[in-house]
Design a protein around this motif. Structure first.
Motif, PDB file in Angstrom:
ATOM      1  N   HIS A 193      -0.891   4.102  -7.203  1.00  0.00           N
ATOM      2  CA  HIS A 193      -2.022   5.161  -6.795  1.00  0.00           C
ATOM      3  C   HIS A 193      -3.438   4.890  -7.499  1.00  0.00           C
ATOM      4  N   ALA A 194      -4.517   5.378  -7.118  1.00  0.00           N
ATOM      5  CA  ALA A 194      -5.689   5.244  -7.772  1.00  0.00           C
ATOM      6  C   ALA A 194      -6.574   6.593  -7.452  1.00  0.00           C
ATOM      7  N   LEU A 195      -7.471   6.918  -8.439  1.00  0.00           N
ATOM      8  CA  LEU A 195      -8.575   8.281  -8.270  1.00  0.00           C
ATOM      9  C   LEU A 195      -9.752   7.415  -7.988  1.00  0.00           C
ATOM     10  N   LEU A 196     -10.498   7.724  -7.099  1.00  0.00           N
ATOM     11  CA  LEU A 196     -11.785   7.218  -6.766  1.00  0.00           C
ATOM     12  C   LEU A 196     -12.868   8.220  -6.873  1.00  0.00           C
ATOM     13  N   SER A 197     -13.989   8.056  -7.322  1.00  0.00           N
ATOM     14  CA  SER A 197     -14.793   8.851  -7.352  1.00  0.00           C
ATOM     15  C   SER A 197     -16.046   8.597  -6.870  1.00  0.00           C
ATOM     16  N   SER A 198     -16.993   9.389  -6.244  1.00  0.00           N
ATOM     17  CA  SER A 198     -18.283   9.374  -5.970  1.00  0.00           C
ATOM     18  C   SER A 198     -19.098  10.575  -6.334  1.00  0.00           C
ATOM     19  N   GLY A 199     -19.660  10.503  -7.336  1.00  0.00           N
ATOM     20  CA  GLY A 199     -20.261  11.876  -7.907  1.00  0.00           C
ATOM     21  C   GLY A 199     -19.159  12.810  -8.369  1.00  0.00           C
ATOM     22  N   THR A 200     -19.404  13.893  -7.412  1.00  0.00           N
ATOM     23  CA  THR A 200     -18.393  14.968  -7.600  1.00  0.00           C
ATOM     24  C   THR A 200     -17.124  14.840  -6.595  1.00  0.00           C
ATOM     25  N   ARG A 201     -17.469  13.863  -5.493  1.00  0.00           N
ATOM     26  CA  ARG A 201     -16.414  13.813  -4.422  1.00  0.00           C
ATOM     27  C   ARG A 201     -15.250  12.930  -5.165  1.00  0.00           C
ATOM     28  N   LYS A 202     -13.891  13.420  -4.706  1.00  0.00           N
ATOM     29  CA  LYS A 202     -12.765  12.808  -5.213  1.00  0.00           C
ATOM     30  C   LYS A 202     -11.973  12.048  -4.200  1.00  0.00           C
ATOM     31  N   TYR A 203     -11.386  10.930  -4.488  1.00  0.00           N
ATOM     32  CA  TYR A 203     -10.495  10.270  -3.377  1.00  0.00           C
ATOM     33  C   TYR A 203      -9.135   9.698  -4.129  1.00  0.00           C
ATOM     34  N   VAL A 204      -8.210   9.687  -3.248  1.00  0.00           N
ATOM     35  CA  VAL A 204      -7.008   9.276  -3.684  1.00  0.00           C
ATOM     36  C   VAL A 204      -6.460   8.195  -2.774  1.00  0.00           C
ATOM     37  N   GLN A 205      -6.371   7.402  -3.691  1.00  0.00           N
ATOM     38  CA  GLN A 205      -5.881   5.947  -2.740  1.00  0.00           C
ATOM     39  C   GLN A 205      -4.526   5.193  -3.313  1.00  0.00           C
ATOM     40  N   VAL A 206      -3.713   5.141  -2.073  1.00  0.00           N
ATOM     41  CA  VAL A 206      -2.412   4.684  -2.566  1.00  0.00           C
ATOM     42  C   VAL A 206      -2.041   3.362  -1.782  1.00  0.00           C
ATOM     43  N   CYS A 207      -1.574   2.482  -2.687  1.00  0.00           N
ATOM     44  CA  CYS A 207      -1.222   1.087  -2.392  1.00  0.00           C
ATOM     45  C   CYS A 207       0.123   0.849  -2.189  1.00  0.00           C
ATOM     46  N   VAL A 208       0.422   0.355  -0.956  1.00  0.00           N
ATOM     47  CA  VAL A 208       1.854   0.107  -0.876  1.00  0.00           C
ATOM     48  C   VAL A 208       2.009  -1.468  -0.707  1.00  0.00           C
ATOM     49  N   GLU A 209       2.867  -1.950  -1.646  1.00  0.00           N
ATOM     50  CA  GLU A 209       2.746  -3.575  -1.404  1.00  0.00           C
ATOM     51  C   GLU A 209       4.268  -3.977  -1.055  1.00  0.00           C
ATOM     52  N   ASN A 210       4.519  -4.623  -0.254  1.00  0.00           N
ATOM     53  CA  ASN A 210       5.813  -5.173   0.335  1.00  0.00           C
ATOM     54  C   ASN A 210       6.285  -6.248  -0.499  1.00  0.00           C
ATOM     55  N   LEU A 211       7.277  -5.902  -1.246  1.00  0.00           N
ATOM     56  CA  LEU A 211       7.796  -7.235  -2.117  1.00  0.00           C
ATOM     57  C   LEU A 211       8.821  -8.062  -1.294  1.00  0.00           C
ATOM     58  N   SER A 212       9.479  -7.555  -0.279  1.00  0.00           N
ATOM     59  CA  SER A 212      10.687  -8.280   0.225  1.00  0.00           C
ATOM     60  C   SER A 212      10.145  -9.318   1.226  1.00  0.00           C
ATOM     61  N   GLU A 213      11.188 -10.005   1.702  1.00  0.00           N
ATOM     62  CA  GLU A 213      10.691 -11.228   2.507  1.00  0.00           C
ATOM     63  C   GLU A 213      10.901 -10.549   4.020  1.00  0.00           C
ATOM     64  N   LEU A 214      11.107  -9.289   4.259  1.00  0.00           N
ATOM     65  CA  LEU A 214      11.115  -8.816   5.426  1.00  0.00           C
ATOM     66  C   LEU A 214      10.013  -8.023   5.864  1.00  0.00           C
ATOM     67  N   ASP A 215       9.453  -8.134   7.278  1.00  0.00           N
ATOM     68  CA  ASP A 215       8.394  -7.543   7.725  1.00  0.00           C
ATOM     69  C   ASP A 215       8.852  -5.915   7.984  1.00  0.00           C
ATOM     70  N   PHE A 216       7.842  -5.193   7.704  1.00  0.00           N
ATOM     71  CA  PHE A 216       8.350  -3.654   8.090  1.00  0.00           C
ATOM     72  C   PHE A 216       7.176  -3.057   9.144  1.00  0.00           C
ATOM     73  N   GLN A 217       7.382  -2.174   9.492  1.00  0.00           N
ATOM     74  CA  GLN A 217       6.591  -1.503  10.244  1.00  0.00           C
ATOM     75  C   GLN A 217       6.277   0.000   9.473  1.00  0.00           C
ATOM     76  N   LEU A 218       5.173   0.361   9.242  1.00  0.00           N
ATOM     77  CA  LEU A 218       4.917   1.762   8.564  1.00  0.00           C
ATOM     78  C   LEU A 218       4.578   2.725   9.378  1.00  0.00           C
ATOM     79  N   SER A 219       4.817   3.931   9.251  1.00  0.00           N
ATOM     80  CA  SER A 219       4.303   4.926  10.301  1.00  0.00           C
ATOM     81  C   SER A 219       4.316   6.249   9.677  1.00  0.00           C
ATOM     82  N   ASP A 220       3.614   7.177  10.077  1.00  0.00           N
ATOM     83  CA  ASP A 220       3.536   8.508   9.663  1.00  0.00           C
ATOM     84  C   ASP A 220       3.175   8.660   8.025  1.00  0.00           C
TER      85      ASP A 220
END
Lengths: 1275, 136
Positions: A949-976
């Motif tokens: 995860h990472a916290l991003l800023s723009s002046g006083t506005r704040k954002y949270v960024q989540v990065c999901v990395e697929n390490l497996s050999e399989l393809d997945f479908q992400l939802s919800d």
């Protein structure tokens, strides 16, 4: 030549003939000189030059001096040479002319006229001078005058025909000289006469021979003529020449016989075709057998007479020439030849007559040779004589058979009559051997006289022959004679004596691989063994003969029947076994195991099929065929395991046995091939080649003694092995040829079983193959039941259903109905129970045997899997699906949280190096029905995602960024995807920026947004999710979030169960922006752009964005009057070295803690490069006093001047230490010097608290006009 | 060397056994002759051993190759047409035929030469047959 050096001359009955010389004239005178003359004449040899290019010879001359008579002179046509006077000498000692004229001259004239009348020109006149006589006379003529007179009167141009012998009886040198001259003359004349007269004779003889095609020509007549020549040569001691005459006669006669055979008959030859009436053998003891010679002369000789006479003469001459061995050799040829000639000429010969003749002749020749050689000579020349011995033996044998002397009952009357006839043909014994005890004649007569005498003589001869053959190494010949002897013994019903000879011969034939003699001799030996009652040997021979392809079918059946008859006899001693080798009876061709790997578990059934090739000509009923098995406990237990079985499968389980070559046990066939290898030997020091060569690795095999290998005839050493382990097959009928026999055995004890002996029993006869080679083994193993659980794929993935394979190796345990595996459930791992789960049961050899549905019952704690019933040593296989649940969110507990970066410390290293998946282990305890102990199985699951995860800023506005990395050999479908604040701040909103629709879950009071659309995340791909943080009041100092996202494998559409979403929890602190930092670079006044090398002004604007907040309350805060200030340190750093900061690059400022409080800092910077340059970094630190007590007293700048700053490295926002250190002096941070001194501390502000509003802006720098490089050093 | 038969033919066949014995026994003399000439240089060695020994009815001749393969020929004594030279050339023919057999890659040296193997023994067999016709 020294006489003593020569071997003793043979005793020869020589003819007393010498060439005749006549003497005329004064007989008294001759008588007086005769002693000297006869003594001196042979003393000196004389060279005899021969006509017809024959080699000259040195010859010692002797003469027979006789008184001259006219009758001695041969009449015209007389061919006799022996009586021919070769020289005529007239002796006179007349020295008186008157006397000469009165008597001598007349006498001489008369003598000469007689000679002339007989055209004899070989004469000599000798005048003996005697000084004493001369003195007595008065009217003595000079010596020469009378000689001259005689020469003048008689020696017309042949003055050398008159010689003077002076004082022959005196002992003076003159006398000696005179004698020498005379003798030389005499010899010369003699030789001249020989040459002339013999030449003439030979010419006449040749003329006669040329007439041989004329009708009246007689061989006998010619024979006598040429023999005359031979006699003369013999007389002259020219034995070689004499022999040539006989050999020519021999060859001539032989040619006539051959021509006769070819139909070109000569009349005279019919004389020799008279029936043979006498067969008394060769007579070699007289130089000339006058009796036979006369019969030839009378033309009455038979072929045998002629041959005998001719050979006796050749023999005599050869013995003179000291060539006795040639006699033996020629004798054998002669005897063979005579037999052939009689056959060719169809001469009627009474049966046995020739045998007698040959037998007598052989012995006669042998005795003759023995008579003139010593023992040592004879012994060293056996090779020459043994043929005669052997021939004599052979002939005596056939005489014995002919005369009924070998039969058991003795001769019958017919035999006796025949014997009498044969003896009659021998005639009376010759006088010359009458006194010899061992004469051939006596021997034959005796041998034919009685059975006993015959046996004695025959045995003597046979033994002598065998001994002689053996002594000269003619083993084969010796064996062959021995076989004859054996036949004799068999006829005499003495098989015990025959056996050794037959065995000896058979061994020899076997060793050399002669099939027909082997068969024949073995047949004889079998008969012998039968008579001897050697049951075992006889049966063995019979079995060999029954399988012998060189015998007729009838014979083979006979011998086979012999075995069967014996086998069917009730045995005297029950249980007694006759053990015979197998190979002649039947041969083991191949062997086939089932199962083919020859490994079977305890209790399992093994079948062994063998192919036996029966050598018998008829079907044979065999009571049982037994294989003796040696059992050994296998030390290497691995060999017995199921794993081993599957890995060591033989090609087809068939073992072939090399065909036994019973007929050729010898060398070539049984010997292994040469194993040659190159050999290089190098010096150890410098590796140079020392020696090279070829070595034979199997010398020990090749150079084995041959005898030992050929002793297979003897059944000795064959032992029946008795052991507890046998394979048995009863009541088998072996048809001729290939038969398949199957043994079945149930495996009992585990271990290795080696097949050792193969036996087949027919009644009390056991045929044994003592060693089965190549080695044949089968293994029996026992195995503990085992359970294996292993993932189907390389690794198991957490969160989705995964297949796991269960393998139950039953080993010795039998799975009954109702046996089950009890799995104690792991909390975070589900065992999914598909409806249609099946188990497959395999046999140990991997053949599928059954298939059954699997019943799985799950309760909370335990999953019970009912196993299908399976016999021992089978394998049950089934698959189950398991699901590793994402761990239930355990708040506060960091370690157990799925998705937190460090559930496994041990994998930390790996995680850093590669994109390794985080794993979790689940331990399952399984209770197996065969054991009271639980089996614990560990399954490792890998988490397919890594989340950051990472916290991003723009002046006083704040954002949270989540990065999901697929390490497996399989393809997945992400939802919800959801991001939920789990903290207690109610004032916070999380607004998803990655969604289209939003849901507000008011009940929870927390806001969550869901993304309806499913998103694919491929293998090794990353997905980002961003939320904006919004608040209305004062934001909380920290934020607790949980990210969750549903996932499923992209490939599968339908999953039987709903999967738990993937969650990730994290915390963000101090995310509210307190300061805004703005930097600005402006060109120098009056300039439009910044230029390289020229100072520009940097203005940094630090603005406080909020009033005093909870987070500000720390040591840096100072409250005085109405102002609340905090100490900050700024620092301008240009890591990219675009800028040179001139003057102070950092400073401590006192910042009022109030919204919109601004601090402005000016600095001079110089751009080092042209272009759009990013601004230098401006960093902000909290400046904390070391201790609150001293804080106000300190001049921060002075501290900074000292550069003795202590920097708290904190978090990711740590300033680049190198930039600080680069300016550092000798004093290191916290050096000992400052120990105890109050030291201010720098604390980086959390990323969220500082917003750099000028980050990313660039300033255009144009190059300075004077185009040179400026070097600026900043201290 | 070995003294097992590679090939034996006799015509007529009824007395085969006798000839086998005879040929086997004659090996004694062959051995004797070979050991006697052992010292002679190989290239000077006479391969033809001459008359091994006469019997009443037959003459036995021998021949040995440099590799000690022995040929033995038994000739009826009454057959006077076969002189030493004829025998010699017959042996040479035999030797050539045997060399051909040896050159055949399918022939294992030391195996019996059997006429049932077409390309192996047949030619040899035919050659022997052709030699035996004038004899009988």
């Amino acid at each position: 030549m020294d006489a003593s050096e020569e071997p003793l001359p043979p005793v020869i009955y020589t003819m007393e003939n010498k060439p005749i010389v006549t003497c005329a004239g004064d007989q008294n005178l001759f008588t007086s000189v005769y002693p000297t003359l006869s003594q001196q004449l042979p003393r000196e040899p004389m060279e005899w030059r021969r006509s017809y290019g024959r080699a000259p010879k040195m010859i010692h001359l002797e003469s027979n001096f006789v008184q001259f008579k006219e009758e001695l002179l041969p009449k015209e046509g007389n061919k006799a040479l022996l009586t021919f006077p070769f020289l005529h000498i007239y002796w006179t000692e007349c020295c008186d002319t008157e006397v000469y004229k009165a008597t001598v001259k007349d006498d001489l004239t008369k003598w000469q006229n007689v000679l002339k009348a007989h055209s004899s020109v070989d004469w000599l006149i000798v005048i003996v001078e005697n000084d004493a006589k001369k003195k007595n006379k008065t009217n003595i003529l000079p010596r020469t005058s009378i000689v001259d007179k005689i020469r003048n009167d008689f020696c017309n141009k042949q003055s050398d025909r008159c010689v003077v012998l002076s004082d022959p009886l005196k002992d003076s040198s003159r006398t000696q000289e005179s004698w020498n001259a005379f003798l030389t003359k005499l010899r010369t004349l003699l030789l001249m006469s020989f040459t002339k007269n013999l030449g003439k004779f030979e010419d006449d003889m040749r003329t006669l021979r040329e007439k041989r095609t004329e009708p009246g020509w007689s061989f006998c007549e010619y024979f006598m003529v040429q023999e005359e020549l031979a006699f003369v040569f013999e007389m002259l001691q020219q034995f070689e020449d004499a022999l040539v005459q006989y050999d020519e006669l021999d060859a001539l006669f032989s040619q006539y016989v051959v021509n006769f055979g070819a139909g070109d008959g000569a009349n005279w030859l019919t004389f020799f075709c008279q029936p043979v009436k006498s067969w008394n053998g060769l007579i070699l003891r007289k130089p000339i057998d006058m009796e036979k010679r006369e019969s030839i002369q009378r033309r009455e000789a038979t072929l045998l007479d002629l041959r005998s006479y001719l050979f006796s003469r050749q023999c005599t001459l050869l013995l003179f020439l000291q060539r006795p061995w040639e006699v033996a050799q020629r004798a054998l040829e002669l005897l063979h030849n005579c037999v052939q000639e009689l056959k060719l000429l169809e001469v009627s010969v009474p049966p046995g007559a020739l045998d007698c003749w040959v037998f007598l002749s052989c012995l006669e020749v042998l005795q003759r040779i023995e008579g003139c050689c010593d023992r040592a000579q004879i012994d060293s020349n056996i090779a020459h004589t043994v043929g005669l011995w052997s021939y004599a033996t052979e002939k005596l044998k056939s005489l014995g058979y002919l005369c009924g002397l070998v039969s058991e009952k003795g001769p019958n009357s017919e035999d006796l009559n025949r014997t009498v006839d044969l003896l009659a043909g021998l005639g009376a014994e010759r006088p010359e051997t009458a006194n010899t005890a061992q004469s051939p004649y006596k021997k034959l007569k005796e041998a034919l006289s009685s059975v006993e005498a015959f046996e004695k003589h025959y045995l003597d001869l046979s033994h002598a022959t065998i001994e002689m053959y053996t002594s000269i190494g003619r083993i084969r010949s010796a064996k062959f004679v021995g076989k004859d002897l054996a036949e004799f013994y068999m006829r005499k019903k003495a098989p015990q004596k025959a056996e050794i000879y037959l065995q000896g011969a058979l061994k020899n034939y076997l060793a050399e691989g002669w099939a027909l003699p082997i068969t024949h001799t073995r047949k004889q030996l079998a008969e012998c063994q039968k008579h001897l009652g050697q049951i075992e040997n006889y049966l063995q021979s019979s079995s060999l003969l029954a399988s012998d392809c060189h015998l007729t079918e009838e014979e083979r059946k006979h011998f086979c029947q012999e075995i069967l008859d014996f086998a069917s006899q009730p045995s005297d001693s029950p249980g007694h076994k006759i053990v015979l080798p197998m190979h002649s009876f039947a041969q083991l061709r191949d062997l086939h195991f089932d199962p083919s790997n020859a490994v079977v578990h305890v209790g399992g059934v093994l079948s062994i099929e063998i192919t036996m090739y029966s050598q018998m000509p008829v079907p044979v009923h065999v009571e049982q065929i037994v294989v003796n098995v040696h059992f050994s406990i296998e030390k290497n237990s691995y060999r017995k395991t199921a794993e081993w079985l599957t890995k060591h499968k033989t090609a087809n389980g068939i073992i072939n046995f090399p065909p036994e070559t019973a007929a050729f046990p010898v060398s070539q066939n049984s010997l292994p091939a040469l194993e040659l290898h190159e050999m290089l030997e190098r010096s150890p020091s410098d590796n140079s080649l020392n020696t090279t060569g070829i070595i034979c690795r199997n010398v020990h095999m090749l150079l084995r003694r041959q005898e030992s290998s050929s002793s297979l005839e003897m059944p000795s050493g064959l032992a029946l092995e008795e052991g507890p382990h046998v394979l048995r097959c009863s009541l088998v009928t072996l048809e001729p040829g290939a038969n398949k026999i199957t043994f079945r055995t149930q495996a009992k004890e585990p271990g290795t079983y080696t097949l050792r002996q193969l036996c087949a029993s027919v009644g009390s006869v056991w045929f044994v193959l003592p060693h089965i080679y190549p080695i044949v083994q089968y293994d029996v193993y026992s195995q503990e039941p085992q359970l294996h659980v292993e993932p189907l794929a390389d690794s198991l993935l957490a969160g989705i259903p995964q297949k796991v394979k269960f393998t139950v190796t039953t080993g010795h345990y039998t799975i009954k109905n109702g046996d089950s595996l009890q799995l104690s459930n792991a909390e975070a791992m589900l065992i999914l129970c598909p409806v249609e789960s099946r188990a497959v049961v395999y046999s140990n050899t991997r053949e599928q045997s059954s298939d059954a549905a699997l019943r799985i019952q799950s309760s909370d704690k335990v999953t019970s899997i009912s196993l299908p019933a399976a016999p021992a040593y089978h394998v049950i296989e089934f698959e189950l699906e398991v699901l590793s649940l994402p761990s239930a969110p355990a708040l506060g507990g960091e370690s157990d949280m799925l998705g937190t970066p460090e559930p496994h410390r041990k994998h930390k290293d790996k995680q850093k190096t590669g994109h390794c998946m985080v794993t979790t282990d689940h331990k399952v305890s399984i209770d197996c029905p065969w054991s009271i102990y639980s089996t614990v199985i560990a399954l490792t699951f890998s988490v397919p995602f890594r989340t950051t995860h990472a916290l991003l800023s723009s002046g006083t506005r704040k954002y949270v960024q989540v990065c999901v990395e697929n390490l497996s050999e399989l393809d997945f479908q992400l939802s919800d995807s959801y991001l939920v604040d789990t903290g207690d701040s109610t004032d916070l909103q999380l607004v998803p920026l990655n969604t289209q629709s939003q849901q507000v879950n008011m009940a929870d009071l927390r806001v969550s947004f869901s993304a309806e659309n499913r998103r694919h995340i491929h293998s090794k791909q990353s997905l980002f999710f961003v939320w904006e943080l919004k608040w209305t009041e004062e934001p909380p100092p920290s934020l607790h979030c949980r990210f969750s996202v549903g996932f499923s494998p992209a490939s599968e559409e339908q999953l039987s169960i709903s999967l738990k979403p993937y969650t990730y929890e994290f915390q963000v602190e101090n995310f509210f922006t307190l300061y805004n930092v703005k930097a600005e670079i402006s060109p120098p006044s009056g300039m439009e752009y910044c230029r390289t090398g020229s100072l520009c002004s940097l203005e940094v604007l630090i603005t406080r964005l909020s009033d005093l907040l909870e987070v500000d309350k720390d040591e840096a805060l100072t409250e005085s009057d109405e102002h609340v200030t905090t100490k900050l340190m700024y620092e301008v750093v240009d890591n990219s070295s675009n800028w040179a900061v001139c003057g102070k690059s950092c400073g401590v400022i006192s910042m009022p803690v109030a919204a919109q409080a601004t601090h402005r800092v000016h600095m001079e910077v110089m751009p080092l490069f042209a272009g759009y340059l990013p601004l230098p970094d401006v960093r902000l630190f909290k400046y904390l006093p070391h201790h609150s007590a001293h804080s106000s007293q300190l001049d921060a700048d002075s501290w900074i001047e000292n550069d003795s700053l202590s920097v708290d490295k904190h978090g990711d926002e740590q300033p680049d230490s190198s930039s600080l250190k680069s300016r550092g002096s000798v004093h290191s941070v916290c050096s000992s010097e400052h120990k105890g001194l109050p030291m201010p501390r720098l604390q980086a502000l959390p990323a969220g608290q500082v917003f750099n509003s000028s980050s990313g802006t660039q300033v255009l720098v144009i190059p300075s006009q004077d185009d040179h490089v400026l070097e600026v050093s900043v201290t | 060397g070995a003294n097992y038969p590679l090939y034996i033919r006799s015509t007529p066949t009824e007395n085969e056994l006798k000839f086998h014995y005879m040929v086997h026994t004659s090996l004694d003399v062959v051995d004797e002759k070979i050991s006697a000439m052992g010292k002679a240089l190989v290239d000077q060695r006479e391969l033809y051993l001459g008359l091994l020994y006469p019997t009443e009815d037959y003459k036995v001749y021998g021949y040995v190759t440099n590799s000690k393969v022995k040929f033995v020929m038994v000739v009826d004594s009454s057959n006077t047409a076969l002189r030493d030279n004829e025998i010699r050339s017959m042996f040479r023919k035999l030797h050539n035929s045997y060399t051909d057999v040896m050159c055949n890659p399918f022939y294992n040296p030391g195996d019996r030469i059997q006429s049932r193997f077409v390309c192996l023994g047949r030619a040899f067999d035919n050659m022997v047959t052709s030699m035996m016709i004038p004899v009988c």
